[in-house]
Design a protein around this motif. Structure first.
Motif, PDB file in Angstrom:
ATOM      1  N   GLU A 146       0.855  -1.194   0.000  1.00  0.00           N
ATOM      2  CA  GLU A 146       0.000   0.000   0.000  1.00  0.00           C
ATOM      3  C   GLU A 146       0.891   1.245   0.000  1.00  0.00           C
ATOM      4  O   GLU A 146       1.987   1.238   0.559  1.00  0.00           O
ATOM      5  N   PRO A 147       0.405   2.312  -0.646  1.00  0.00           N
ATOM      6  CA  PRO A 147       1.227   3.522  -0.688  1.00  0.00           C
ATOM      7  C   PRO A 147       1.215   4.244   0.651  1.00  0.00           C
ATOM      8  O   PRO A 147       0.206   4.248   1.356  1.00  0.00           O
ATOM      9  N   GLN A 148       2.350   4.824   1.009  1.00  0.00           N
ATOM     10  CA  GLN A 148       2.432   5.681   2.191  1.00  0.00           C
ATOM     11  C   GLN A 148       3.141   6.965   1.785  1.00  0.00           C
ATOM     12  O   GLN A 148       4.054   6.933   0.960  1.00  0.00           O
ATOM     13  N   MET A 149       2.718   8.068   2.358  1.00  0.00           N
ATOM     14  CA  MET A 149       3.410   9.342   2.094  1.00  0.00           C
ATOM     15  C   MET A 149       3.682  10.032   3.434  1.00  0.00           C
ATOM     16  O   MET A 149       2.773  10.178   4.257  1.00  0.00           O
ATOM     17  N   PHE A 150       4.931  10.440   3.628  1.00  0.00           N
ATOM     18  CA  PHE A 150       5.361  11.127   4.853  1.00  0.00           C
ATOM     19  C   PHE A 150       5.799  12.542   4.497  1.00  0.00           C
ATOM     20  O   PHE A 150       6.654  12.717   3.620  1.00  0.00           O
ATOM     21  N   LEU A 151       5.238  13.524   5.187  1.00  0.00           N
ATOM     22  CA  LEU A 151       5.652  14.917   4.988  1.00  0.00           C
ATOM     23  C   LEU A 151       6.282  15.438   6.274  1.00  0.00           C
ATOM     24  O   LEU A 151       5.818  15.125   7.372  1.00  0.00           O
ATOM     25  N   LEU A 152       7.333  16.237   6.109  1.00  0.00           N
ATOM     26  CA  LEU A 152       7.851  17.025   7.222  1.00  0.00           C
ATOM     27  C   LEU A 152       7.636  18.483   6.826  1.00  0.00           C
ATOM     28  O   LEU A 152       8.033  18.897   5.727  1.00  0.00           O
ATOM     29  N   ALA A 153       6.947  19.213   7.695  1.00  0.00           N
ATOM     30  CA  ALA A 153       6.574  20.585   7.346  1.00  0.00           C
ATOM     31  C   ALA A 153       6.842  21.493   8.538  1.00  0.00           C
ATOM     32  O   ALA A 153       6.978  21.045   9.667  1.00  0.00           O
ATOM     33  N   ARG A 154       6.909  22.787   8.246  1.00  0.00           N
ATOM     34  CA  ARG A 154       7.213  23.761   9.291  1.00  0.00           C
ATOM     35  C   ARG A 154       6.101  24.805   9.343  1.00  0.00           C
ATOM     36  O   ARG A 154       5.645  25.281   8.292  1.00  0.00           O
TER      37      ARG A 154
END
Ligand SMILES: C[S@@+](CC[C@H](N)C(=O)[O-])C[C@H]1O[C@@H](n2cnc3c(N)ncnc32)[C@H](O)[C@@H]1O
Length: 211
Positions: free
Chosen positions: A201-209
């Motif tokens: 399954e697709p996973q998406m991880f974001l790091l944001a400020r």
């Protein structure tokens, strides 16, 4: 759809799953990489809010083990009970994150790993705005989702009837930006849960400020 197939609330789904969820999903290398990225930018002894904290592993355990003060919030009493036992160095509260009074600007980071998928699109936007409000200016958001363009799709998750809503990669990234964040990194990969006959399954991880 029979009464038995009615989609369950997040609390009912995760009360039923308990540690089975951790066994299937905690092995995600991408999740661990996201935590490593967050650790690199957090100030020493930071305050971290973990929304949808699940069993506390790997998120709260990793962050509290690195000396940060973690508050985990989860709507499932069973998950909160497991997390409290597994990660005694963190604090956990059982609540719907939208109903818990939290100090504005009181956190250095917010984690939100796969906690939005049983909310409507409007509710997901609302919780991202909530994350922005509780973060200090310049605070960090680590968020992950299953990036699929689906709305209210009925299915089965680990044997539990669920209704899932999400966004495609670009749409979710835009939603995070609109909530007041600058996205600094985006990692997409496929993950195979440790389950019999599991499919990737697709996973998406974001790091944001927070701007
Ligand atoms: C898919 S699990 C992920 C758990 C953990 N973040 C992880 O990645 O291992 C999602 C968790 O979010 C919790 N959750 C869902 N909606 C929530 C809400 N409105 N407020 C607090 N917790 C919520 C669920 O009970 C569940 O434990």
């Amino acid at each position: 759809m029979s009464a038995r197939q009615q989609p369950r609330t997040a609390a009912a789904v995760f009360d039923a799953l308990g540690t089975d969820y951790e066994e299937a999903f905690a092995g995600s290398a991408a999740h661990r990489a996201s935590l490593e990225q967050l650790l690199e930018v957090l100030p020493p002894h930071g305050r971290v809010l973990d929304i949808g904290s699940g069993t506390g592993r790997p998120t709260a355990l990793t962050l509290s083990g690195a000396g940060h003060a973690v508050l985990g919030v989860d709507v499932s009493p069973v998950m909160v009970d497991i997390a409290s036992r597994q990660v005694p160095g963190a604090e956990f509260r059982c609540a719907d994150i939208r109903e818990l009074p939290l100090e504005e600007g009181g956190f250095d980071a917010v984690c939100m790993y796969f906690a939005l998928l049983q909310m409507s699109r409007e509710e997901q936007a609302e919780v991202l705005h909530l994350a922005a409000r509780v973060l200090r200016s310049g605070g960090h958001l680590a968020v992950a989702t299953v990036p699929l363009d689906v709305e209210g799709v009925s299915g089965t998750f680990m044997g539990q009837p669920v209704e899932v809503t999400s966004f495609g990669e670009n749409e979710f990234t835009a939603l995070v930006e609109k909530a007041g964040f600058t996205v600094q990194s985006r990692e997409s990969s496929m993950f195979v849960p440790a389950l019999p006959a599991a499919v990737p399954e697709p996973q998406m991880f974001l790091l944001a400020r927070r701007r």
